[in-house]
Structure formats: structure tokens, C-alpha cells
Design a protein around this motif. Structure first.
Motif, PDB file in Angstrom:
ATOM      1  N   PRO A 111      21.297 -37.278   5.858  1.00 29.37           N
ATOM      2  CA  PRO A 111      20.031 -36.666   6.278  1.00 29.37           C
ATOM      3  C   PRO A 111      19.377 -37.369   7.466  1.00 29.37           C
ATOM      4  O   PRO A 111      18.789 -36.702   8.329  1.00 29.37           O
ATOM      5  N   ALA A 112      19.461 -38.695   7.519  1.00 29.07           N
ATOM      6  CA  ALA A 112      18.856 -39.417   8.651  1.00 29.07           C
ATOM      7  C   ALA A 112      19.566 -39.076   9.949  1.00 29.07           C
ATOM      8  O   ALA A 112      18.932 -38.891  10.995  1.00 29.07           O
ATOM      9  N   LEU A 113      20.887 -38.969   9.882  1.00 33.92           N
ATOM     10  CA  LEU A 113      21.664 -38.608  11.058  1.00 33.92           C
ATOM     11  C   LEU A 113      21.367 -37.169  11.476  1.00 33.92           C
ATOM     12  O   LEU A 113      21.198 -36.866  12.665  1.00 33.92           O
ATOM     13  N   ALA A 114      21.273 -36.286  10.506  1.00 33.18           N
ATOM     14  CA  ALA A 114      20.973 -34.887  10.806  1.00 33.18           C
ATOM     15  C   ALA A 114      19.598 -34.726  11.449  1.00 33.18           C
ATOM     16  O   ALA A 114      19.373 -33.790  12.220  1.00 33.18           O
ATOM     17  N   ALA A 115      18.693 -35.645  11.165  1.00 28.94           N
ATOM     18  CA  ALA A 115      17.362 -35.583  11.762  1.00 28.94           C
ATOM     19  C   ALA A 115      17.341 -36.133  13.179  1.00 28.94           C
ATOM     20  O   ALA A 115      16.404 -35.859  13.944  1.00 28.94           O
ATOM     21  N   ALA A 116      18.377 -36.911  13.542  1.00 29.59           N
ATOM     22  CA  ALA A 116      18.404 -37.557  14.854  1.00 29.59           C
ATOM     23  C   ALA A 116      19.218 -36.795  15.888  1.00 29.59           C
ATOM     24  O   ALA A 116      19.028 -36.989  17.090  1.00 29.59           O
ATOM     25  N   VAL A 117      20.135 -35.949  15.448  1.00 28.57           N
ATOM     26  CA  VAL A 117      21.095 -35.311  16.353  1.00 28.57           C
ATOM     27  C   VAL A 117      20.856 -33.808  16.379  1.00 28.57           C
ATOM     28  O   VAL A 117      20.668 -33.175  15.334  1.00 28.57           O
ATOM     29  N   THR A 118      20.876 -33.249  17.578  1.00 27.42           N
ATOM     30  CA  THR A 118      20.711 -31.806  17.765  1.00 27.42           C
ATOM     31  C   THR A 118      21.989 -31.227  18.357  1.00 27.42           C
ATOM     32  O   THR A 118      22.488 -31.721  19.376  1.00 27.42           O
ATOM     33  N   LEU A 119      22.524 -30.185  17.714  1.00 30.04           N
ATOM     34  CA  LEU A 119      23.751 -29.540  18.171  1.00 30.04           C
ATOM     35  C   LEU A 119      23.435 -28.456  19.205  1.00 30.04           C
ATOM     36  O   LEU A 119      22.392 -27.812  19.148  1.00 30.04           O
ATOM     37  N   MET A 120      24.377 -28.227  20.127  1.00 32.84           N
ATOM     38  CA  MET A 120      24.241 -27.163  21.123  1.00 32.84           C
ATOM     39  C   MET A 120      25.037 -25.945  20.671  1.00 32.84           C
ATOM     40  O   MET A 120      26.187 -26.070  20.243  1.00 32.84           O
ATOM     41  N   VAL A 121      24.431 -24.775  20.790  1.00 31.23           N
ATOM     42  CA  VAL A 121      25.109 -23.541  20.391  1.00 31.23           C
ATOM     43  C   VAL A 121      24.818 -22.442  21.402  1.00 31.23           C
ATOM     44  O   VAL A 121      23.788 -22.457  22.087  1.00 31.23           O
ATOM     45  N   ASP A 122      25.722 -21.485  21.478  1.00 26.63           N
ATOM     46  CA  ASP A 122      25.495 -20.283  22.285  1.00 26.63           C
ATOM     47  C   ASP A 122      26.278 -19.093  21.744  1.00 26.63           C
ATOM     48  O   ASP A 122      26.348 -18.055  22.394  1.00 26.63           O
ATOM     49  N   ASP A 123      26.854 -19.249  20.524  1.00 31.43           N
ATOM     50  CA  ASP A 123      27.720 -18.214  19.968  1.00 31.43           C
ATOM     51  C   ASP A 123      27.641 -18.288  18.443  1.00 31.43           C
ATOM     52  O   ASP A 123      27.723 -19.386  17.872  1.00 31.43           O
ATOM     53  N   PRO A 124      27.476 -17.166  17.754  1.00 33.89           N
ATOM     54  CA  PRO A 124      27.440 -17.206  16.288  1.00 33.89           C
ATOM     55  C   PRO A 124      28.685 -17.832  15.677  1.00 33.89           C
ATOM     56  O   PRO A 124      28.621 -18.402  14.582  1.00 33.89           O
ATOM     57  N   GLY A 125      29.823 -17.755  16.371  1.00 29.69           N
ATOM     58  CA  GLY A 125      31.035 -18.368  15.850  1.00 29.69           C
ATOM     59  C   GLY A 125      30.909 -19.864  15.682  1.00 29.69           C
ATOM     60  O   GLY A 125      31.564 -20.462  14.807  1.00 29.69           O
ATOM     61  N   GLN A 126      30.103 -20.496  16.499  1.00 32.27           N
ATOM     62  CA  GLN A 126      29.880 -21.939  16.349  1.00 32.27           C
ATOM     63  C   GLN A 126      29.117 -22.238  15.061  1.00 32.27           C
ATOM     64  O   GLN A 126      29.400 -23.228  14.375  1.00 32.27           O
ATOM     65  N   LEU A 127      28.178 -21.378  14.707  1.00 32.87           N
ATOM     66  CA  LEU A 127      27.460 -21.540  13.443  1.00 32.87           C
ATOM     67  C   LEU A 127      28.385 -21.264  12.255  1.00 32.87           C
ATOM     68  O   LEU A 127      28.305 -21.941  11.216  1.00 32.87           O
ATOM     69  N   ASP A 128      29.269 -20.293  12.416  1.00 32.69           N
ATOM     70  CA  ASP A 128      30.237 -19.989  11.352  1.00 32.69           C
ATOM     71  C   ASP A 128      31.129 -21.192  11.089  1.00 32.69           C
ATOM     72  O   ASP A 128      31.458 -21.492   9.923  1.00 32.69           O
ATOM     73  N   LEU A 129      31.536 -21.882  12.142  1.00 28.34           N
ATOM     74  CA  LEU A 129      32.391 -23.063  11.978  1.00 28.34           C
ATOM     75  C   LEU A 129      31.659 -24.149  11.205  1.00 28.34           C
ATOM     76  O   LEU A 129      32.231 -24.775  10.305  1.00 28.34           O
TER      77      LEU A 129
END
Length: 402
Positions: A111-129
């Protein structure tokens, strides 16, 4: 910071007299001056440092300790995790989408890591992965940033100026994507990014090409006006579905222009800290050269010719002369057109070549910034005419993220 070439060469030679080439140095006074100049150009908006342009944790921490700098833009998720875990920053934006399943699993498990890092997305397939690796019910909500393509596409899209990044180009597409994210559990849309490469990454004063330079400047002006309207509309469309924490834009070559965009809340910069040769072709601001690498003269094959060992540290991008390292000190040296910069030897010509002796150093500048660190394990930090420390590169710490 105007620096006399002869004085700079003497100073670097004295500072590194105990070292055997090849090696790389960073002039700390120039590095710090560039950092402050970028802050001034940002006109009060915070700067996010682009880690791929630095690739040394100590120097990333050095610039983040200066006023006006906040957060890191990393180039891979494993790198972002490493920078967060080692305390470089608790705000790391990954600049590119990831398909690294192991790193995604590590991010979702902490959870601490998830609060510190932001992922880049531009395609729903990336969220599916992401969901396939770590289902939303068993993880904290992951922070994501939408990449809005900033390229300019006049004439109904028949012309494309800029890099080909995101498929999300219009404000409508950005709003549609944001709406889709809002309905998906396990994600939180916190940012929007757009990188105007045709402005930030394209020199507007290429040497000896006045006509081309004028054409570039004209295209940049029109592209900038188009992006101002489109980015503002995209931000408004996304804000209908998400509470954005930041809107990121720009790069070293466009800090002042991007900061002037009311829709942008922060600007990215990194290359300007080292001052590589690609930025010699910019009119608005040219950083002071701060990073150099030295090679030793090992041959004198003919009068007026000196050959150094190594030197072929070529930059990425469209292959051409602009990607070659430039012999910088002593002044007046040039590469041979028939050989360029070689893997194991680089012959040099010019008036200064007649004075070089076997064992002398030739100082080069890399065409790009952080790629220099892929060739060395450490950067020797020069203050005045002394080496005051060394900063391990990513390679020196055993990491090769790309």
C-alpha cells in the motif's frame, strides 16, 4: 554561466589527473546553475525531474533538495519502485505504460508503494493487464495518469508533427477514457500528462540551417496555440470524472512556454541539468554544459590527426550526425566524416589535433543527457578543480532498466 574553454579544460584536467580514461564527470557548479535556471523559467510552477535524463540517484536527490523541484518522472515501473523504496522520492510518475507483470504485482502488494507511484495509461488494455495480474478486490486502488497525445496534426491529420505516443488525442477521447476509468474498481485517475515533443524536444535553431529553423519556429508557434486550447478542453473533460492532482507537461526545451499554459500545474525537465549537445540548437535557453566524458589520445597516425581510444557513445533517436558525441575540449576538434565516433577508436582532426600528445585527454559531450550513464559505472563530481565525490550511475548500482 559563460566558461572559457581553455580554463574549463585546464580545470577538468587538474581535477581528474589521477584518473585513467575513459570516465565521465559532472561539473556541480554548472549542474546547480542549470537547476536554478530551469526553476526561474518555470515561473513558480514546480518542476518534476525526468530520471532518464539523470540516471544517478545521488544527483536526482541533489536536484530534488533544491527549491522549485518536486517529484520524479521515471521511465519504467521497476525503476520507479526502486526510487521510491530507496527514498529518492515518494512521488514518482511512470512516464510510459508498463507490461511488467512482476513489477505490477510488487506495486499492488504494498500500500505504501501504491501511494507513491503513479502509472501511465492511454488504453483500456493496459488496465485489463493490471487486473489480470492483481484483481481489484485484492489490492489498493492504483494511481493512474492519462497520457494525452500532444502532437500537432494539421490538414485534417494528414500531417503529423511530434512523437507518436497516446491514441488519446482529442478532449472528447480524454473525457471518454476518464469516464471509463471512473467506473472501474481498483483505479484512481489522479493526473493528466501531455508531452509536446515538437516544441520541447526539437531545437528551433539548427546550426547552418536558417530556413529550416524558421520553418520549425513557425510550426512550433502554431502547434503551441493549438495545444493550449486542446489541453484546456481535455483537462476540463477529465475533471468531470476525476479529481486531478496534477496536469503535467513539457520538457527542458519548453519549460517557459509550458509553464505559461494555465491548464498545466507542473512541468517536467531533466536534460537541461547536464546540458547535452542537442540543446545547443535552442534559441530560448541553452543550458551550461555540465556533463562530460574523457578519452585518452593513444595514436598520432598522421600530422594533424589524433586518435582517442573509444568515444563511440552514440545517442538514441533517428540516426544522424546529431546523435554523435561531440569532441569539446580542446576546442576546434572534429570527427572524421568517413569514420565518425568509433567503438574502439575515434580519429580527430582540427587545429588542436596537432598539439595533442599520446596520453592527453580529449573531453566529449554526449548528444543526450542520461544515456551517458549507460556507459559508465560512476560520475565523478567536480567542484572547482577537485573531484569531491562520485555518484554511482544506475549501471554502477547494477541496474539496466531499458
Amino acid at each position: 554561466m559563460a566558461t572559457d574553454p581553455d580554463e574549463l579544460r585546464d580545470r577538468l584536467d587538474r581535477a581528474t589527473a589521477h584518473l585513467d580514461p575513459p570516465y565521465a564527470v559532472v561539473d556541480l557548479a554548472a549542474f546547480d546553475a542549470n537547476a536554478d535556471a530551469l526553476v526561474s523559467r518555470a515561473a513558480g510552477k514546480p518542476l518534476r525531474v525526468a530520471s532518464k535524463s539523470v540516471r544517478a540517484r545521488e544527483l536526482l536527490s541533489r536536484v530534488l533538495a533544491r527549491p522549485g523541484w518536486r517529484g520524479v518522472m521515471a521511465f519504467t515501473l521497476p525503476e520507479a519502485i526502486w526510487l521510491a523504496r530507496t527514498g529518492v522520492s515518494d512521488d514518482v510518475l511512470v512516464a510510459y505504460p508498463t507490461a511488467n507483470r512482476g513489477a505490477l504485482a510488487e506495486l499492488a502488494a504494498d500500500p505504501a508503494l501504491a501511494a507513491a507511484v503513479t502509472l501511465m495509461v492511454d488504453d483500456p488494455g493496459q488496465l485489463d493487464l493490471v487486473d489480470a495480474v492483481c484483481p481489484p478486490g485484492g489490492r489498493p486502488a492504483l494511481r493512474i495518469c492519462l497520457d494525452l497525445d500532444a502532437s500537432w496534426r494539421p490538414l485534417g491529420g494528414r500531417v503529423h508533427l511530434g512523437v507518436r505516443r497516446s491514441p488519446v488525442h482529442s478532449a472528447r477521447a480524454a473525457g471518454t477514457f476518464a469516464a471509463a476509468v471512473a467506473t472501474r474498481p481498483g483505479f484512481r485517475l489522479v493526473g493528466l500528462m501531455s508531452y509536446e515533443a515538437q516544441i520541447a524536444g526539437l531545437g528551433d535553431a539548427p546550426p547552418g540551417q536558417q530556413v529550416r529553423g524558421a520553418a520549425i519556429r513557425a510550426a512550433q508557434r502554431r502547434s503551441y496555440r493549438e495545444l493550449l486550447d486542446r489541453r484546456a478542453a481535455a483537462v476540463a473533460a477529465v475533471r468531470e470524472h476525476a479529481d486531478l492532482e496534477f496536469v503535467n507537461g513539457g520538457g527542458t526545451g519548453s519549460v517557459a512556454a509550458t509553464s505559461a499554459d494555465p491548464a498545466v500545474t507542473e512541468v517536467t525537465a531533466g536534460s537541461g541539468l547536464y546540458g547535452p549537445t542537442l540543446f545547443d540548437a535552442y534559441r530560448a535557453w541553452r543550458p551550461t554544459p555540465a556533463a562530460f566524458f574523457a578519452c585518452a589520445v593513444v595514436r598520432r597516425p598522421a600530422p594533424g590527426l589524433a586518435t582517442v581510444l573509444g568515444g563511440g557513445w552514440i545517442a538514441s533517436g533517428a540516426a544522424g550526425e546529431s546523435r554523435l558525441p561531440r569532441p569539446w575540449l580542446p576546442a576546434g576538434l572534429k570527427l572524421l566524416g568517413a569514420e565518425g565516433a568509433g567503438e574502439v577508436q575515434t580519429p580527430l582532426v582540427g587545429a588542436a589535433a596537432t598539439t595533442l600528445r599520446v596520453g592527453d585527454r580529449v573531453w566529449f559531450r554526449h548528444a543526450k543527457a542520461g544515456e551517458l550513464c549507460e556507459r559508465v559505472n560512476e560520475l565523478h563530481l567536480v567542484d572547482g578543480d577537485e573531484v569531491v565525490g562520485t555518484a554511482p550511475s544506475y549501471r554502477g548500482e547494477g541496474h539496466a532498466f531499458l
